[in-house]
Design a protein around this motif. Structure first.
Motif, short mmCIF file in Angstrom:
data_model
loop_
_atom_site.label_atom_id
_atom_site.label_comp_id
_atom_site.label_asym_id
_atom_site.label_seq_id
_atom_site.Cartn_x
_atom_site.Cartn_y
_atom_site.Cartn_z
N GLY A 17 0.82 -1.21 0.00
CA GLY A 17 0.00 0.00 0.00
C GLY A 17 0.85 1.26 0.00
N ALA A 21 0.69 3.92 -2.99
CA ALA A 21 0.30 5.29 -2.64
C ALA A 21 1.39 6.29 -3.01
N ALA A 41 -5.16 6.70 -3.74
CA ALA A 41 -6.22 6.39 -2.77
C ALA A 41 -6.33 4.88 -2.55
N VAL A 42 -6.16 4.11 -3.61
CA VAL A 42 -6.19 2.64 -3.47
C VAL A 42 -5.02 2.19 -2.59
N PHE A 44 -3.52 3.97 -0.25
CA PHE A 44 -3.80 4.35 1.14
C PHE A 44 -4.80 3.38 1.77
N ALA A 45 -5.80 2.94 1.01
CA ALA A 45 -6.78 1.98 1.52
C ALA A 45 -6.12 0.63 1.82
N MET A 46 -5.20 0.21 0.96
CA MET A 46 -4.48 -1.05 1.21
C MET A 46 -3.63 -0.95 2.46
N GLN A 47 -3.01 0.20 2.64
CA GLN A 47 -2.17 0.40 3.83
C GLN A 47 -3.03 0.34 5.09
N PHE A 48 -4.18 0.98 5.07
CA PHE A 48 -5.07 0.95 6.23
C PHE A 48 -5.54 -0.47 6.52
N ALA A 49 -5.92 -1.19 5.47
CA ALA A 49 -6.38 -2.58 5.65
C ALA A 49 -5.27 -3.45 6.23
#
Length: 62
Positions: A17, A21, A41-42, A44-49
């Motif tokens: 992620g 990002a 954005a994808v 950042f979402a992967m990093q959060f997950a």
């Protein structure tokens, strides 16, 4: 008794992620194309997950 070393399951997702990002945001900055921020954005979402998954594996401990 052998103690197993815990391996972080979500950490690979975090690293992927971060890479996506960073690449997307730098590409958007260099080219001026705001649509490339969707790629960031994808990432950042992967990093959060990844962080959530890693936290759940640790039982919520940080």
């Amino acid at each position: 008794m052998t103690s197993q070393t815990p391996t972080p399951k979500g950490f690979a997702l975090v690293l992927a992620g971060v890479a996506i990002a960073l690449t997307g945001s730098i590409a958007a900055l260099v080219t001026g194309d705001r649509q490339l921020m969707g790629i960031a954005a994808v990432g950042f979402a992967m990093q959060f997950a990844g962080w959530v998954r890693n936290g759940r594996r640790n039982g919520g401990a940080r």
